[in-house]
Design a protein around this motif. Structure first.
Motif, PDB file in Angstrom:
ATOM      1  N   GLN A 146       0.830  -1.204   0.000  1.00  7.83           N
ATOM      2  CA  GLN A 146       0.000   0.000   0.000  1.00  7.83           C
ATOM      3  C   GLN A 146       0.864   1.253   0.000  1.00  7.83           C
ATOM      4  O   GLN A 146       0.599   2.214  -0.727  1.00  7.83           O
ATOM      5  CB  GLN A 146      -0.905   0.002   1.227  1.00  7.83           C
ATOM      6  CG  GLN A 146      -2.028  -1.014   1.194  1.00  7.83           C
ATOM      7  CD  GLN A 146      -2.817  -1.008   2.485  1.00  7.83           C
ATOM      8  OE1 GLN A 146      -2.258  -1.130   3.590  1.00  7.83           O
ATOM      9  NE2 GLN A 146      -4.135  -0.865   2.377  1.00  7.83           N
ATOM     10  N   ALA A 182      -6.808   6.606 -10.282  1.00  6.11           N
ATOM     11  CA  ALA A 182      -6.452   7.278  -9.032  1.00  6.11           C
ATOM     12  C   ALA A 182      -7.086   8.665  -8.962  1.00  6.11           C
ATOM     13  O   ALA A 182      -7.541   9.097  -7.894  1.00  6.11           O
ATOM     14  CB  ALA A 182      -4.932   7.379  -8.905  1.00  6.11           C
ATOM     15  N   ILE A 309      -5.025   6.557   3.205  1.00  5.15           N
ATOM     16  CA  ILE A 309      -4.957   5.095   3.158  1.00  5.15           C
ATOM     17  C   ILE A 309      -5.117   4.508   4.553  1.00  5.15           C
ATOM     18  O   ILE A 309      -5.862   3.541   4.765  1.00  5.15           O
ATOM     19  CB  ILE A 309      -3.628   4.636   2.525  1.00  5.15           C
ATOM     20  CG1 ILE A 309      -3.587   5.032   1.044  1.00  5.15           C
ATOM     21  CG2 ILE A 309      -3.452   3.124   2.675  1.00  5.15           C
ATOM     22  CD1 ILE A 309      -2.256   4.766   0.377  1.00  5.15           C
ATOM     23  N   THR A 316      -6.985   0.789  -1.705  1.00  3.16           N
ATOM     24  CA  THR A 316      -5.811   0.491  -2.524  1.00  3.16           C
ATOM     25  C   THR A 316      -5.911  -0.874  -3.201  1.00  3.16           C
ATOM     26  O   THR A 316      -5.242  -1.121  -4.208  1.00  3.16           O
ATOM     27  CB  THR A 316      -4.536   0.531  -1.664  1.00  3.16           C
ATOM     28  OG1 THR A 316      -4.701  -0.360  -0.543  1.00  3.16           O
ATOM     29  CG2 THR A 316      -4.265   1.932  -1.158  1.00  3.16           C
TER      30      THR A 316
END
Length: 348
Positions: A146, A182, A309, A316
């Protein structure tokens, strides 16, 4: 140690080279994950003839790992620390660095360009990267894989901030590759109400359709992208149009797809031999448009993405397609360049 070194055009070799030591004032990091970037693919094809890259050079700059050696006098880091590495090594003294715009540093160097990168079992982290905050601790809840995609996401965040993406914005994105996906994910986090994604590859469009943040996909090889955006916006145009593909035609179309006083982001650079486009500047004039570019990111952007995250604001798992051991690098790079994957990661 094993390392992937570029020697020339399409000449990437897996070699056994001496393991480096921590440089004076720097660190030695055991690489646990390094993601393949589109720039890696371009550099391999071009033989590293960009941004002052010297050959042979160990490639790889989207990296995370574990500190295994700390140089004398370096404070704030310990053996075993899990860290994420920034790419840019800024001078810290120029006009732009002093204003926090380290991505625009007049004298910047970078890992995998002037310094060996992280498609290797170990990477030596230079003193200047340590001094300028480019070694970032990874929270325990975030995996190395990640963390390895934080850097490209941080570039996306930089672009979204420059485009001032916010609450209830309609965002149109050209390009459904890893960066385009993204952009869709970050735009939604920032409050976008509708996301339209255009792409000429049906395979990539199908991947984009599986990402629940995309509201409409447009096959721009078969559909009129501008018309589709107008249909979705009652004829006004998108608030933000992001061109995340190396297409001059798409950059021109973006001016017609954005609303009055909208923002157009030329996020994807064009090939050097085709970097000139012809636009009707009256469109910019009469619609009062804001047109800008995006280049790299700062440590601040990377820390923001890492926090997103950690707090599960970004999935992710939707971005990471597959991981490979370094000995299977050929398969990894083939997949990354095939258009059938998003982020491909090498575990050295």
């Amino acid at each position: 140690m094993l390392a992937l070194r570029l020697h020339g055009k399409s000449d990437l070799r897996l070699e056994d080279i001496p393991r480096p030591s921590a440089p004076k004032g720097g660190l030695l990091v055991k690489v646990r994950a390094c993601a393949i970037c589109g720039s890696d693919l371009r550099n391999i094809k071009a033989g590293g003839s960009s941004h002052g890259m010297t050959l042979p050079r160990v490639l790889g700059h989207e990296a995370a790992g574990e500190i295994v050696e700390v140089s004398d006098g370096v404070e704030g880091f310990n053996m075993g620390d899990r860290v994420l590495l920034s790419v840019t090594v800024p001078c810290g003294k120029c006009y732009y660095c002093l204003r926090g715009l380290t991505n625009l540093c007049d004298h910047k160097t970078a890992l995998s360009y002037q310094y060996d990168g992280s498609f290797a079992e170990y990477v030596a982290v230079p003193e200047q990267l340590v001094r300028t905050g480019g070694v970032i601790p990874i929270p325990e809840s975030v995996s190395f894989e990640q963390a390895s995609i934080v850097e490209p996401l941080s570039c996306v965040l930089n672009g979204q901030e420059l485009s001032n993406t916010g609450l209830n914005d309609v965002v149109a994105i050209v390009g459904a590759g890893p960066v385009g996906i993204a952009h869709a994910m970050i735009a939604r986090v920032l409050g976008a109400s509708k996301i339209i994604m255009a792409e000429i590859s049906q395979e990539r469009l199908e991947m984009a359709g599986k990402i629940k943040v995309v509201d409409r996909v447009v096959n721009s090889g078969k559909e009129d992208f501008v018309k589709a955006v107008m249909e979705e916006t009652r004829g006004h145009g998108a608030d933000v149009v992001i061109v995340a593909a190396p297409s001059g035609e798409a950059q021109v179309q973006a001016l017609s797809a954005v609303r009055k006083r909208g923002r157009v982001n030329f996020f994807g650079g064009l090939p050097k031999d085709r970097s000139t486009i012809t636009i009707d500047s009256n469109i910019i004039h009469y619609k009062e448009l804001f047109v800008h570019g995006t280049s790299d990111s700062t440590v601040v952007h990377m820390k923001k993405v890492l926090s997103l995250i950690e707090n599960k604001k970004i999935d992710t798992g939707l971005l990471i397609t597959r991981t490979f051991p370094i000995i299977q690098y050929k398969e990894a790079f083939d997949l990354a360049s095939s258009g059938r994957a998003l982020k491909v990661i090498i575990n050295p």
